[in-house]
Design a protein around this motif. Structure first.
Motif, short mmCIF file in Angstrom:
data_model
loop_
_atom_site.label_atom_id
_atom_site.label_comp_id
_atom_site.label_asym_id
_atom_site.label_seq_id
_atom_site.Cartn_x
_atom_site.Cartn_y
_atom_site.Cartn_z
N LEU A 58 44.13 57.99 41.41
CA LEU A 58 42.83 57.57 41.94
C LEU A 58 41.98 56.90 40.87
CD1 LEU A 58 42.07 60.71 44.14
CD2 LEU A 58 42.74 58.44 44.94
N ASN A 59 42.04 57.42 39.65
CA ASN A 59 41.29 56.79 38.57
C ASN A 59 41.89 55.45 38.17
OD1 ASN A 59 39.12 58.60 38.10
ND2 ASN A 59 40.50 60.01 37.07
N GLN A 60 43.23 55.35 38.21
CA GLN A 60 43.86 54.07 37.90
C GLN A 60 43.44 53.00 38.89
OE1 GLN A 60 46.40 53.57 35.07
NE2 GLN A 60 45.14 51.80 35.49
N LYS A 61 43.34 53.39 40.15
CA LYS A 61 42.90 52.43 41.18
C LYS A 61 41.47 51.99 40.92
CE LYS A 61 42.93 51.73 46.18
NZ LYS A 61 41.66 50.99 46.21
N LYS A 62 40.62 52.92 40.54
CA LYS A 62 39.23 52.60 40.23
C LYS A 62 39.14 51.60 39.08
CE LYS A 62 36.43 56.18 39.85
NZ LYS A 62 35.67 57.31 39.23
N VAL A 63 39.95 51.83 38.04
CA VAL A 63 39.95 50.93 36.88
C VAL A 63 40.49 49.55 37.26
CG1 VAL A 63 40.98 50.54 34.61
CG2 VAL A 63 40.08 52.79 35.19
N LEU A 64 41.60 49.53 37.99
CA LEU A 64 42.19 48.25 38.39
C LEU A 64 41.23 47.44 39.25
CD1 LEU A 64 44.58 46.29 38.53
CD2 LEU A 64 45.50 47.66 40.42
N ASP A 65 40.56 48.11 40.19
CA ASP A 65 39.59 47.42 41.05
C ASP A 65 38.47 46.81 40.23
OD1 ASP A 65 41.05 48.09 43.28
OD2 ASP A 65 39.75 49.74 43.91
N ALA A 66 38.00 47.52 39.21
CA ALA A 66 36.92 46.99 38.36
C ALA A 66 37.40 45.77 37.58
CB ALA A 66 36.43 48.08 37.40
N GLU A 76 37.62 42.88 40.10
CA GLU A 76 36.30 42.45 40.56
C GLU A 76 35.59 41.61 39.50
OE1 GLU A 76 32.13 44.40 42.25
OE2 GLU A 76 33.97 45.59 42.21
N MET A 77 35.77 41.99 38.22
CA MET A 77 35.14 41.25 37.14
C MET A 77 35.95 40.02 36.73
SD MET A 77 32.18 42.13 36.28
CE MET A 77 32.22 40.90 34.98
N GLY A 78 37.14 39.85 37.28
CA GLY A 78 37.96 38.69 36.96
C GLY A 78 38.40 38.66 35.51
N THR A 127 26.18 35.28 23.38
CA THR A 127 27.03 34.93 24.55
C THR A 127 28.49 35.32 24.33
OG1 THR A 127 27.41 32.65 23.80
CG2 THR A 127 25.50 33.04 25.20
N ASP A 128 28.69 36.53 23.84
CA ASP A 128 30.04 37.06 23.63
C ASP A 128 30.56 37.57 24.98
OD1 ASP A 128 32.29 38.64 23.04
OD2 ASP A 128 31.53 39.14 21.05
N LYS A 129 31.35 36.75 25.65
CA LYS A 129 31.79 37.06 27.01
C LYS A 129 32.69 38.29 27.05
CE LYS A 129 33.77 34.91 31.16
NZ LYS A 129 32.59 35.26 31.99
N GLY A 130 33.60 38.42 26.06
CA GLY A 130 34.48 39.58 26.03
C GLY A 130 33.72 40.88 25.93
N ARG A 131 32.71 40.90 25.05
CA ARG A 131 31.87 42.10 24.87
C ARG A 131 31.05 42.40 26.12
NH1 ARG A 131 27.27 40.46 21.24
NH2 ARG A 131 26.54 39.69 23.27
N ASP A 132 30.37 41.38 26.64
CA ASP A 132 29.44 41.60 27.75
C ASP A 132 30.16 41.96 29.05
OD1 ASP A 132 27.43 41.00 25.97
OD2 ASP A 132 27.15 38.94 26.67
N ASP A 133 31.26 41.30 29.34
CA ASP A 133 31.98 41.61 30.58
C ASP A 133 32.72 42.94 30.47
OD1 ASP A 133 31.00 39.38 31.78
OD2 ASP A 133 32.89 38.27 31.86
N PHE A 134 33.14 43.30 29.27
CA PHE A 134 33.75 44.62 29.10
C PHE A 134 32.75 45.71 29.47
CE2 PHE A 134 34.93 48.32 26.42
CZ PHE A 134 36.19 48.57 26.96
N ALA A 135 31.51 45.56 29.05
CA ALA A 135 30.48 46.53 29.41
C ALA A 135 30.28 46.58 30.93
CB ALA A 135 29.17 46.18 28.71
N ARG A 136 30.36 45.43 31.56
CA ARG A 136 30.20 45.40 33.03
C ARG A 136 31.37 46.10 33.73
NH1 ARG A 136 28.57 39.81 31.63
NH2 ARG A 136 26.27 39.77 31.72
N VAL A 137 32.57 45.94 33.19
CA VAL A 137 33.74 46.63 33.75
C VAL A 137 33.54 48.14 33.64
CG1 VAL A 137 36.19 47.12 33.43
CG2 VAL A 137 35.38 44.76 33.36
N VAL A 138 33.13 48.62 32.47
CA VAL A 138 32.92 50.05 32.27
C VAL A 138 31.83 50.57 33.21
CG1 VAL A 138 32.19 51.82 30.61
CG2 VAL A 138 33.74 49.99 29.89
#
Length: 407
Positions: free
Chosen positions: A27-35, A38-40, A55-66
């Motif tokens: 269930l947690n793996q599904k939650k992570v994969l979906d995130a 969704e964030m592409g 404008t560090d995209k890797g840093r900022d989008d990683f935070a959005r995934v978490v």
């Protein structure tokens, strides 16, 4: 019976527990994969930046995934958060102001936070005019009567919860226990920030504290959430207003999260986060196996084999200091890195007594990898945690079958 046959017999008895752990991991793996989807997330997110890191995209989008994984509005994730203690301190300094009150409803905080809380002229919260009160747990559960009385009376700025046990003999706190208590706290004091130290607790359950009312939840990437690959760093997730306050402390009020580069890149953070649900499940299964091996030799374990655990740690209570030290040394000898080293108790920064640590890990100090540590004080408790693969943990368990006999 051989040691391996004893282990296989124990495994058969643990099959229902293992199946439940695997279901949670799914269930947690599904939650992570979906995130991630969704964030592409793509290979461009793995690139590093230098200098200011605007404008560090890797840093900022990683935070959005978490943030999505934790069901939170916002997140601050950075390799510049050096450890769990630094991450927690950053959050507390960001939220608390002079004359504010913090109430910890799980008793005293982890040892390494003592100097953050107290101390004369050292920049501690107390030296800055913050007051701190404690409500101890009652049989490893929230003492709701005392909590509600204190919250109603004082309306604290921060209500603090430490999910895991620290160096105590209590059990970890479940998210289910948090849900009802957090709702009542918000009813009694709507402006209080509920802050959870989530170290060792990520992906152990199907929900995280921010999904049941916590304003802030935080931890270290070299524990559960980094999946054994993240090389450093910490995360803080929560409400937008809480994270905005914290980011101003993380750097400074005029910059917040706009700066902070990391030239090596973020692939290991993304990949570690993706692997984390599986790695955590491996560690938990191993903790049950090793716990049962030690229990059969007469040692007290926390939690018991027939109890559900809410972090990755298995506490083993030893009769003597010598047994504890030998146990930690054995763990080190079965590690893939520095197996030839013999750990000894020593004074370590942030602790008020000698500490012994086994950590033959690929990432220095990563306690999602096979590790064990303990303060040298009574009661003599070894805090066993981590393990990237169940197979390695099974090898450890096999070596521990006759531990008592050999000591």
């Amino acid at each position: 019976m051989t040691n391996l046959e004893i282990i296989e017999e124990i495994e058969r008895g643990l099959e229902p527990t293992f199946k439940n752990i695997e279901k949670i991991a799914y269930l947690n793996q599904k939650k992570v994969l979906d995130a991630f989807k969704e964030m592409g997330v793509s290979t461009q997110h793995f690139a590093g930046t230098s200098g200011y890191g605007y404008t560090d995209k890797g840093r900022d989008d990683f935070a959005r995934v978490v943030a999505k994984i934790f069901g939170a509005e916002d997140a601050l994730c950075s390799p510049h958060l050096t450890c769990g203690t630094h991450t927690i301190a950053t959050a507390l300094y960001g939220l608390l102001r002079p004359k504010d009150l913090m109430i910890s409803i799980t008793g005293r905080l982890y040892d390494t936070l003592e100097n953050t809380l107290y101390g004369k002229d050292n920049g501690s919260l107390e030296s800055l005019g913050v007051s701190i009160k404690y409500v101890d747990l009652k049989d490893s559960k929230f003492d709701t009567e005392k909590i509600y009385k204190e919250v109603k009376k004082y309306k604290p700025r921060v209500v603090f919860v430490q999910k895991s046990r620290g160096y105590s003999d209590r059990k970890a706190i479940s998210v289910a226990q948090m849900k009802e208590v957090f709702a009542k706290i918000k009813e009694l004091s709507p402006k209080s920030f509920i802050v959870v130290d989530n170290c060792y607790g990520e992906f152990v359950e199907t929900q995280e504290p921010t999904e049941v009312g916590a304003d802030v939840c935080m931890g270290s990437f070299i524990k559960n959430i980094g999946g054994s690959l993240a090389p450093t760093g910490g995360y803080i997730v929560g409400t937008k207003i809480a994270i905005e306050n914290i980011e101003r402390r993380f750097t400074c009020p005029s910059l917040g999260r706009e700066t902070g580069s990391y030239e090596p890149g973020y692939r290991l953070f993304y990949q570690g986060l993706f692997l984390a649900p599986h790695v955590v499940s491996q560690a938990i299964k191993g903790s049950y196996l090793i716990g049962e091996v030690m229990k059969r030799q007469g040692y007290k374990i926390i939690p018991e084999t027939d109890e559900v655990g809410y972090d990755i740690i298995k506490s083993v209570v030893f009769d003597t200091k010598e047994e504890l030290i030998r146990f930690v040394q054995l763990i080190q000898s079965l590690s893939p890195v520095d197996s030839n080293c013999l750990p000894e108790p020593y004074p370590m920064s942030g602790y008020n007594c000698d500490v012994i640590m086994a950590a033959g890990t690929f990432v220095e100090g990563a306690s999602i990898e096979l590790s064990c540590d303990s303060p040298i004080r009574s009661p003599y408790i070894g805090y066993f945690q981590g393990g990237i693969t169940y197979e390695q943990l099974k090898i450890v368990a096999e070596q521990l079958v006759d531990f008592k006999e050999n000591n």
